[in-house]
Scaffold this active site. Structure first.
Site, PDB file in Angstrom:
ATOM      1  CE  LYS A   1     -34.957  73.684 141.498  1.00 36.19           C
ATOM      2  NZ  LYS A   1     -34.233  73.218 140.308  1.00 36.19           N
TER       3      LYS A   1
ATOM      4  NE  ARG B   1     -25.213  67.824 140.184  1.00 35.22           N
ATOM      5  CZ  ARG B   1     -25.260  68.079 138.884  1.00 35.22           C
ATOM      6  NH1 ARG B   1     -24.161  68.382 138.219  1.00 35.22           N
ATOM      7  NH2 ARG B   1     -26.416  68.011 138.237  1.00 35.22           N
TER       8      ARG B   1
HETATM    9  N1  BES Z   1     -34.079  68.795 142.005  1.00 31.85           N
HETATM   10  C1  BES Z   1     -33.517  69.280 140.811  1.00 31.85           C
HETATM   11  C2  BES Z   1     -33.783  68.378 139.614  1.00 31.85           C
HETATM   12  C3  BES Z   1     -35.198  68.345 139.127  1.00 31.85           C
HETATM   13  C4  BES Z   1     -35.594  69.203 138.123  1.00 31.85           C
HETATM   14  C5  BES Z   1     -36.093  67.433 139.622  1.00 31.85           C
HETATM   15  C6  BES Z   1     -36.891  69.160 137.666  1.00 31.85           C
HETATM   16  C7  BES Z   1     -37.393  67.384 139.167  1.00 31.85           C
HETATM   17  C8  BES Z   1     -37.777  68.258 138.184  1.00 31.85           C
HETATM   18  C9  BES Z   1     -32.008  69.414 140.952  1.00 31.85           C
HETATM   19  O1  BES Z   1     -31.542  69.721 142.216  1.00 31.85           O
HETATM   20  C10 BES Z   1     -31.580  70.524 140.070  1.00 31.85           C
HETATM   21  O2  BES Z   1     -31.942  71.638 140.320  1.00 31.85           O
HETATM   22  N2  BES Z   1     -30.816  70.196 139.030  1.00 31.85           N
HETATM   23  C11 BES Z   1     -30.344  71.173 138.118  1.00 31.85           C
HETATM   24  C12 BES Z   1     -28.906  70.878 137.858  1.00 31.85           C
HETATM   25  C13 BES Z   1     -28.197  71.984 137.127  1.00 31.85           C
HETATM   26  C14 BES Z   1     -28.086  73.210 137.998  1.00 31.85           C
HETATM   27  C15 BES Z   1     -26.835  71.495 136.729  1.00 31.85           C
HETATM   28  C16 BES Z   1     -31.159  71.050 136.834  1.00 31.85           C
HETATM   29  O3  BES Z   1     -31.493  69.935 136.435  1.00 31.85           O
HETATM   30  O4  BES Z   1     -31.476  72.082 136.260  1.00 31.85           O
HETATM   31 MN    MN Z   2     -31.560  71.831 142.545  1.00 26.22          MN
END
Ligand code: BES
Ligand code: MN
Ligand code: ZN
Length: 511
Positions: free
Chosen positions: A289, A363
């Site tokens: 990230k 997931r």
């Molecule tokens: N934990 C995150 C989702 C999240 C994002 C929670 C912002 C709280 C605030 C999750 O594991 C994630 O990173 N999701 C990705 C999915 C993508 C890679 C398909 C996302 O939402 O960007």
């Molecule tokens: Mn994630």
């Protein structure tokens, strides 16, 4: 916070402040038409403040009054808005009552008060009954008073929480009901605050093994069964997706199974299984990230925290239900041993997943948990997960995304949500979303290869593929688990969102 119930005379009970919840005056300005003000103490004083229009009883309005000496040092008037035997509707009345109690707590805290008395007689009890009024009040007092202070060395006076709150009634006849309601509200409120504490705890102090250990300690206190699966056991079970997510961290993954099965459990057709995403920190892994906001990823275990707290409350409420909690836990980190984009992992039901993006890790760990849930022949499975940033885009901080494969279960969840005010909004699982997740090399991909958009539904479709053979619902709580804005009942930071909704769902099921 200490919570008490007292029967006494309103004008005689000593307190720093006595909160009176009062309705908005009717359109013609006739206070008597509301019927409430004349009946309460210091009616003359209160009538004057209405007459002078310094306070009109509007929803969330507050005013301080200084009565003649003797009982409470201060009166805190809090506006209930329009409030009669049919307006607003019952669910809204419940939520407004809690909101207003939240306002009272915040007002008292601003003046650095240590204790607050709350009068249940009048509008609240007349509309909702003493038992419900007491439950909602106890819950609201605890929720509103919550602050995460464990890591603060010093606090300004006006940031200190209340130490005591008292539900005050004048007639002994209602004492039993009020005590019962208060007990229920206290259980729900305290467990919600417990979930918030876990959520707010930084990742360095809450790796998977520690979170699992806390679950075990709570289970022992509650006298329910708790199993912790370590890496060796996870390999035996074939939970390759959970292991894959955890393999980049020096803090190894865990899988926790909690089970509450009282002798009087009602349901014939299998247990209710609650599943919570327990990523103790989500850096994204090698699909790392950006730095901005990454500190928020300590909240990525909110689903697991809420599942643990919900089971705690269900046990203390002694609901006659067979309930199982599944909590897959891992830390998602980049390192020499981390899972790579393109890796293929196998879940415990034998399916293969192409890990196209290591940041879609929630997931993955849920895939193993949902596949594992099958062995319990569940009546229903509900998962809670901070799954996608996309749910923010869709709903903001207003409602969790609700998905599922069974209309009846979805309806039940919507009803509990409306009752508690923990809002949900149903989102689609169109067939296209399943198509997008197809992989060239494995049974499924963890992110879509094309097109963009619909991220929350794509994630849910992925999960649906593993929720086979039972009724299932998924709550994407990424937008609700750690709000950025303070609200009267939910301070910013870990919110415990989902806990009240799930307890309500289970209470309805137990009836
Ligand atoms: N934990 C995150 C989702 C999240 C994002 C929670 C912002 C709280 C605030 C999750 O594991 C994630 O990173 N999701 C990705 C999915 C993508 C890679 C398909 C996302 O939402 O960007
Ligand atoms: Mn994630
Ligand atoms: Zn995540």
């Amino acid at each position: 916070m200490e919570l008490n119930v007292r029967v006494g005379k309103l004008e005689a009970e000593k307190s720093a402040a006595l909160a009176l919840m009062l309705p908005q005056e009717s359109a013609n300005g006739d206070l008597r038409s509301t019927g409430f003000i004349a009946k309460t103490i210091h009616a003359g004083l209160i009538t004057r403040i209405y007459r002078q229009k310094d306070f009109a009883g509007k929803l969330e309005e507050t005013a301080w009054l200084y009565p003649p000496e003797g009982g409470a040092e201060r009166l805190l008037l809090v506006g209930l808005g329009v409030w009669n035997h049919k307006t607003p509707k019952e669910n809204e009345a419940r939520q407004n009552a809690q909101l207003v109690i939240g306002n009272a707590v915040q007002a008292a805290r601003k003046l650095a008060m240590e204790d607050l008395h709350l009068c249940l007689d009048g509008p609240l009890a007349e509309r909702l009954g003493y038992r419900t009024a007491a439950q909602l009040a106890a819950e609201a007092l605890l929720l509103a008073n919550y602050r995460f202070l464990k890591y603060k060395s010093n606090l300004p006076n006006n940031e200190k929480p209340l130490r005591r709150a008292t539900l005050l009634i004048t007639d002994k006849q209602h004492e039993q009901e009020v005590k019962e309601g208060c007990r229920i509200g206290q259980i729900i409120g305290e467990w919600t605050c417990f979930a918030r504490d876990l959520q707010n705890t930084p990742s360095n102090d809450l790796p998977p093994a520690k979170l699992a250990e806390i679950a075990a300690v709570k289970a022992a206190e509650l006298k329910i069964s708790c199993q912790i699966y370590d890496e060796k056991k996870l390999r035996e079970l074939g939970m390759g997706a959970l292991l894959g997510v955890g393999q980049g961290s020096v803090n190894p993954p865990r899988f926790v199974v909690l089970e509450y099965h009282p002798a009087n459990a009602r349901q014939e057709n299998g247990p209710i299984v609650l599943v919570g995403k327990g990523i103790t920190f989500d850096s994204g892994g090698l699909s790392i990230k950006t730095a901005e906001g990454m500190e928020q990823m300590k909240f990525d275990m909110s689903g697991a925290a809420v599942v643990l707290a919900t089971i705690g409350a269900i046990v203390q409420l002694q609901l006659p239900l067979h309930v199982i909690g599944l909590m897959p836990m891992a830390e998602n980190m980049p390192s020499g041993s981390a899972q790579r984009p393109g890796d293929i992992v196998r879940t415990c039901n034998g399916k293969t997943i192409e890990v196209a993006d290591t940041d879609a890790e929630g997931r993955l760990i849920l895939a193993d948990a949902l596949a594992y849930a099958q062995r319990f022949k569940p009546k229903a499975v509900i998962d809670l997960a901070t799954l996608t940033g996309a749910i923010y885009g869709a709903l903001g901080e207003t409602a969790a995304g609700l998905f599922g494969n069974d209309a009846g279960l979805i309806t039940r969840i919507k009803k509990s949500a409306e009752r508690t005010g923990e809002r949900v909004w149903e989102m689609p699982l169109f067939p296209e979303f399943f198509d997008y997740m197809k992989s060239d090399v494995a049974d499924i991909r963890n992110i879509a290869s094309k097109p963009s958009g619909g991220g929350a539904s794509k994630g849910a479709a992925f999960l649906a593929t593993f929720a086979e053979g039972y009724k299932w619902a998924h709550l994407d709580i990424a937008n609700m688990a750690h709000p950025k804005e303070d609200k009267p009942l939910v301070p910013r930071g870990g919110s415990g969102y989902g806990m009240r909704l799930l307890v309500q769902l289970c209470r309805d099921w137990a009836e």
